[in-house]
Design a protein around this motif. Structure first.
Motif, PDB file in Angstrom:
ATOM      1  N   ILE A   1      51.011 -20.029  15.603  1.00 22.68           N
ATOM      2  CA  ILE A   1      51.715 -18.832  15.144  1.00 22.68           C
ATOM      3  C   ILE A   1      52.821 -19.188  14.161  1.00 22.68           C
ATOM      4  O   ILE A   1      53.296 -18.336  13.410  1.00 22.68           O
ATOM      5  CB  ILE A   1      52.274 -18.027  16.340  1.00 22.68           C
ATOM      6  CG1 ILE A   1      52.654 -16.607  15.872  1.00 22.68           C
ATOM      7  CG2 ILE A   1      53.443 -18.746  16.989  1.00 22.68           C
ATOM      8  CD1 ILE A   1      53.040 -15.674  17.000  1.00 22.68           C
ATOM      9  N   TRP A   2      53.207 -20.451  14.124  1.00 24.07           N
ATOM     10  CA  TRP A   2      54.247 -20.895  13.207  1.00 24.07           C
ATOM     11  C   TRP A   2      53.926 -20.534  11.757  1.00 24.07           C
ATOM     12  O   TRP A   2      54.803 -20.124  11.003  1.00 24.07           O
ATOM     13  CB  TRP A   2      54.452 -22.399  13.347  1.00 24.07           C
ATOM     14  CG  TRP A   2      55.344 -22.994  12.302  1.00 24.07           C
ATOM     15  CD1 TRP A   2      55.003 -23.787  11.253  1.00 24.07           C
ATOM     16  CD2 TRP A   2      56.771 -22.803  12.198  1.00 24.07           C
ATOM     17  NE1 TRP A   2      56.109 -24.105  10.501  1.00 24.07           N
ATOM     18  CE2 TRP A   2      57.204 -23.518  11.055  1.00 24.07           C
ATOM     19  CE3 TRP A   2      57.708 -22.100  12.961  1.00 24.07           C
ATOM     20  CZ2 TRP A   2      58.538 -23.550  10.664  1.00 24.07           C
ATOM     21  CZ3 TRP A   2      59.037 -22.129  12.561  1.00 24.07           C
ATOM     22  CH2 TRP A   2      59.434 -22.846  11.431  1.00 24.07           C
ATOM     23  N   LYS A   3      52.670 -20.682  11.350  1.00 23.08           N
ATOM     24  CA  LYS A   3      52.323 -20.428   9.943  1.00 23.08           C
ATOM     25  C   LYS A   3      52.562 -18.972   9.568  1.00 23.08           C
ATOM     26  O   LYS A   3      52.809 -18.653   8.396  1.00 23.08           O
ATOM     27  CB  LYS A   3      50.879 -20.826   9.662  1.00 23.08           C
ATOM     28  CG  LYS A   3      49.825 -19.972  10.346  1.00 23.08           C
ATOM     29  CD  LYS A   3      48.423 -20.455  10.005  1.00 23.08           C
ATOM     30  CE  LYS A   3      47.351 -19.579  10.664  1.00 23.08           C
ATOM     31  NZ  LYS A   3      45.983 -20.061  10.348  1.00 23.08           N
ATOM     32  N   TYR A   4      52.500 -18.083  10.547  1.00 28.28           N
ATOM     33  CA  TYR A   4      52.785 -16.671  10.284  1.00 28.28           C
ATOM     34  C   TYR A   4      54.287 -16.388  10.326  1.00 28.28           C
ATOM     35  O   TYR A   4      54.819 -15.681   9.467  1.00 28.28           O
ATOM     36  CB  TYR A   4      52.068 -15.780  11.295  1.00 28.28           C
ATOM     37  CG  TYR A   4      50.567 -15.765  11.127  1.00 28.28           C
ATOM     38  CD1 TYR A   4      49.961 -14.933  10.188  1.00 28.28           C
ATOM     39  CD2 TYR A   4      49.744 -16.583  11.898  1.00 28.28           C
ATOM     40  CE1 TYR A   4      48.579 -14.911  10.022  1.00 28.28           C
ATOM     41  CE2 TYR A   4      48.365 -16.572  11.752  1.00 28.28           C
ATOM     42  CZ  TYR A   4      47.788 -15.742  10.810  1.00 28.28           C
ATOM     43  OH  TYR A   4      46.420 -15.723  10.650  1.00 28.28           O
ATOM     44  N   MET A   5      54.954 -16.942  11.322  1.00 25.85           N
ATOM     45  CA  MET A   5      56.385 -16.690  11.473  1.00 25.85           C
ATOM     46  C   MET A   5      57.193 -17.272  10.316  1.00 25.85           C
ATOM     47  O   MET A   5      58.147 -16.655   9.834  1.00 25.85           O
ATOM     48  CB  MET A   5      56.887 -17.263  12.805  1.00 25.85           C
ATOM     49  CG  MET A   5      56.473 -16.486  14.028  1.00 25.85           C
ATOM     50  SD  MET A   5      57.219 -14.833  14.073  1.00 25.85           S
ATOM     51  CE  MET A   5      56.684 -14.295  15.709  1.00 25.85           C
ATOM     52  N   THR A   6      56.819 -18.456   9.861  1.00 24.91           N
ATOM     53  CA  THR A   6      57.635 -19.097   8.817  1.00 24.91           C
ATOM     54  C   THR A   6      57.470 -18.399   7.468  1.00 24.91           C
ATOM     55  O   THR A   6      58.430 -18.277   6.707  1.00 24.91           O
ATOM     56  CB  THR A   6      57.310 -20.602   8.708  1.00 24.91           C
ATOM     57  OG1 THR A   6      58.257 -21.216   7.845  1.00 24.91           O
ATOM     58  CG2 THR A   6      55.914 -20.852   8.156  1.00 24.91           C
ATOM     59  N   THR A   7      56.263 -17.913   7.150  1.00 22.22           N
ATOM     60  CA  THR A   7      56.105 -17.199   5.881  1.00 22.22           C
ATOM     61  C   THR A   7      56.743 -15.811   5.948  1.00 22.22           C
ATOM     62  O   THR A   7      57.307 -15.336   4.957  1.00 22.22           O
ATOM     63  CB  THR A   7      54.624 -17.081   5.476  1.00 22.22           C
ATOM     64  OG1 THR A   7      53.854 -16.600   6.581  1.00 22.22           O
ATOM     65  CG2 THR A   7      54.073 -18.433   5.050  1.00 22.22           C
TER      66      THR A   7
ATOM     67  N   LEU B   1      57.612 -27.341  27.199  1.00 20.01           N
ATOM     68  CA  LEU B   1      56.828 -27.462  25.979  1.00 20.01           C
ATOM     69  C   LEU B   1      57.123 -28.806  25.305  1.00 20.01           C
ATOM     70  O   LEU B   1      58.293 -29.198  25.206  1.00 20.01           O
ATOM     71  CB  LEU B   1      57.177 -26.334  25.006  1.00 20.01           C
ATOM     72  CG  LEU B   1      56.944 -24.901  25.479  1.00 20.01           C
ATOM     73  CD1 LEU B   1      57.504 -23.920  24.454  1.00 20.01           C
ATOM     74  CD2 LEU B   1      55.470 -24.646  25.693  1.00 20.01           C
ATOM     75  N   PRO B   2      56.100 -29.522  24.838  1.00 17.36           N
ATOM     76  CA  PRO B   2      56.363 -30.739  24.067  1.00 17.36           C
ATOM     77  C   PRO B   2      56.963 -30.367  22.714  1.00 17.36           C
ATOM     78  O   PRO B   2      56.478 -29.446  22.045  1.00 17.36           O
ATOM     79  CB  PRO B   2      54.970 -31.379  23.917  1.00 17.36           C
ATOM     80  CG  PRO B   2      54.006 -30.245  24.090  1.00 17.36           C
ATOM     81  CD  PRO B   2      54.655 -29.271  25.022  1.00 17.36           C
TER      82      PRO B   2
ATOM     83  N   MET C   1      65.208 -28.860  12.415  1.00 22.06           N
ATOM     84  CA  MET C   1      65.143 -27.944  13.550  1.00 22.06           C
ATOM     85  C   MET C   1      64.170 -28.526  14.581  1.00 22.06           C
ATOM     86  O   MET C   1      63.268 -29.287  14.234  1.00 22.06           O
ATOM     87  CB  MET C   1      64.609 -26.570  13.111  1.00 22.06           C
ATOM     88  CG  MET C   1      65.434 -25.878  12.051  1.00 22.06           C
ATOM     89  SD  MET C   1      66.914 -25.112  12.716  1.00 22.06           S
ATOM     90  CE  MET C   1      67.690 -24.528  11.197  1.00 22.06           C
ATOM     91  N   MET C   2      64.365 -28.181  15.832  1.00 24.28           N
ATOM     92  CA  MET C   2      63.436 -28.610  16.871  1.00 24.28           C
ATOM     93  C   MET C   2      62.278 -27.619  16.936  1.00 24.28           C
ATOM     94  O   MET C   2      62.488 -26.403  16.966  1.00 24.28           O
ATOM     95  CB  MET C   2      64.142 -28.676  18.224  1.00 24.28           C
ATOM     96  CG  MET C   2      63.276 -29.259  19.332  1.00 24.28           C
ATOM     97  SD  MET C   2      64.151 -29.285  20.900  1.00 24.28           S
ATOM     98  CE  MET C   2      64.259 -27.534  21.258  1.00 24.28           C
ATOM     99  N   LYS C   3      61.048 -28.142  16.941  1.00 21.97           N
ATOM    100  CA  LYS C   3      59.865 -27.288  16.937  1.00 21.97           C
ATOM    101  C   LYS C   3      58.868 -27.769  17.984  1.00 21.97           C
ATOM    102  O   LYS C   3      58.961 -28.900  18.462  1.00 21.97           O
ATOM    103  CB  LYS C   3      59.211 -27.308  15.543  1.00 21.97           C
ATOM    104  CG  LYS C   3      60.133 -26.814  14.439  1.00 21.97           C
ATOM    105  CD  LYS C   3      59.544 -27.017  13.059  1.00 21.97           C
ATOM    106  CE  LYS C   3      60.511 -26.584  11.969  1.00 21.97           C
ATOM    107  NZ  LYS C   3      60.012 -26.902  10.620  1.00 21.97           N
ATOM    108  N   ALA C   4      57.916 -26.912  18.321  1.00 25.88           N
ATOM    109  CA  ALA C   4      56.847 -27.303  19.236  1.00 25.88           C
ATOM    110  C   ALA C   4      55.934 -28.309  18.545  1.00 25.88           C
ATOM    111  O   ALA C   4      55.599 -28.154  17.367  1.00 25.88           O
ATOM    112  CB  ALA C   4      56.053 -26.077  19.680  1.00 25.88           C
ATOM    113  N   SER C   5      55.518 -29.326  19.278  1.00 27.42           N
ATOM    114  CA  SER C   5      54.698 -30.393  18.689  1.00 27.42           C
ATOM    115  C   SER C   5      53.370 -29.875  18.160  1.00 27.42           C
ATOM    116  O   SER C   5      52.801 -30.448  17.230  1.00 27.42           O
ATOM    117  CB  SER C   5      54.452 -31.491  19.730  1.00 27.42           C
ATOM    118  OG  SER C   5      55.667 -32.078  20.141  1.00 27.42           O
TER     119      SER C   5
END
Length: 396
Positions: free
Chosen positions: A60-66, A373-374, A380-384
């Protein structure tokens, strides 16, 4: 240094003036003008995510970051972006991300600390390429805005249909105008801070929240019930008046930020001797690290269930100490964009959860879903795994 004397790293004599100049943009009344933009861009995000329904797990990161990047660019410089639908508009975002990764790598590898060594490596050329590409992009926006001001004068701010003065316009005007205000370099420094901190903080916080909601269906059901009470089955836009009513959603976001703060540590310089209750004295000139991750999980403040995801703790009354929850740092050098980040995340998650039910990756075992979560550190700290989830469309 990429940011230079931007607000994050500026020494006190520079920081104090710059924060005062930026304050008008970040007041709540002005931020309410930005909520329609949050709604517009997050609605695009939700529509695009329909391609993931039934397609299995995805980051979901690719959607949230854009989504976050498009809103930050428009609010920071008044420059419309469409990186969600048009990869060509992601050049600046890609360069910022590349620079962040290279800076993180250099911080974590001591043998790269020396400028003498680092500047002889091939990676340094790559670093300069992406840094200057980001600089050129921002400088072009600054020059366009200066031309608009030179033509229209200060009246330009009144031409915005929603009454919003964007960040770039604000700091040009409040710093003294075209002639006496910020230089192009000073403006660029603050735009980069806005792009990095504003984009990643909102996107990381919302992404961690989405993953946790996919793991805790009972919590997700409570959030959806609250959304039903506010919006019913309508598809109407999220408004500034709606957001204060989403109290449980805000508690969920705060609990996500408690367990997974996007910035897990911050550094500070001691300016005067400080005697701690423990008897230790912090000496003037000493550099210290504030362990936000550890503070947020300290049982002496949060109780025996400090490691558990329990949003209700933020609805049980005031915190025992204001510094026990500091995802945006604390005191006078706390993040000026904290409210911006919260409004962005609430709007995006409200639209996301009205449309979809969030699910964990297929095949995930029950015991795995309750484990931490790893994570990885990249400024920033992100999910692996870049925040893997699945989605299914809700039936009205």
């Amino acid at each position: 240094m990429v940011i230079g004397n931007g607000l994050i790293f500026a020494p006190v004599n520079i920081w104090h003036r710059r924060r005062k100049i930026m304050a008008p943009f970040f007041n709540l009344k002005n931020l309410h003008h930005i909520v329609p933009l949050f709604n517009e861009k997050s609605s695009i995000m939700v529509d695009l995510m329909r391609a993931e329904v039934g397609a299995g797990e995805f980051p979901i990161w690719k959607y949230m970051t854009t989504y976050s990047f498009d809103t930050v660019c428009e609010t920071a410089g008044g420059h419309k972006m469409n990186s969600q639908e048009n990869p060509a508009d992601r050049i600046f975002l890609d360069s910022i991300n590349e620079v962040a990764e290279m800076v993180t790598k250099r911080v974590l590898l001591p043998w790269l600390h020396s400028d003498f060594i680092y500047k002889k490596l091939p990676e340094y050329k790559k670093f300069l390429f992406h840094k200057h590409r980001a600089y050129d992009y921002i400088d072009e926006i600054i020059q366009e805005k200066r031309k608009q001001f030179a033509t229209d004068g200060l009246k330009y701010k009144n031409n915005n249909s929603n009454g919003l003065i964007n960040f770039l316009e604000t700091i040009i005007q409040t710093s003294g105008g075209l002639e006496k205000g910020y230089s192009d370099i000073e403006i660029r420094e603050e735009i980069i801070v806005m792009a990095v901190a504003g984009n990643d903080t909102s996107a990381v916080g919302a992404s961690f929240t989405a993953v946790l909601l996919s793991r805790y269906p009972d919590v997700q059901a409570k959030v959806h019930q609250e959304l039903q009470e506010v919006f019913g089955d309508s598809d109407r836009a999220v408004t500034p008046e709606d957001l204060p009513r989403l109290k449980y959603l805000e508690a969920v976001i705060k609990e996500s930020l408690r367990l997974y703060p996007p910035v897990p540590i911050v550094a500070r310089e001691v300016r005067n001797d400080v005697a701690l209750p423990s008897g230790i004295t912090l000496v003037d000139g000493t550099s210290i690290l504030i362990h936000i991750w550890g503070t947020h999980r300290d049982p002496s403040y949060w109780g025996a269930d400090a490691e558990l995801f329990r949003p209700e703790r933020f609805l049980e009354g005031p915190l025992r100490h204001p510094a026990m929850f500091i995802p945006f740092s604390y005191s006078i050098r706390g993040c000026i964009g904290a409210t911006y980040a919260m409004l962005s995340a609430k709007t995006a998650l409200a639209n996301l959860l009205r449309r979809y039910r969030l699910l964990p990756p297929a095949g995930a075992r029950a015991e795995d879903l309750t484990r931490p979560l790893p994570v990885k550190y990249n400024i920033m700290m992100k999910a692996s795994d870049d925040f893997l989830i699945r989605v299914e469309e809700r039936k009205k």
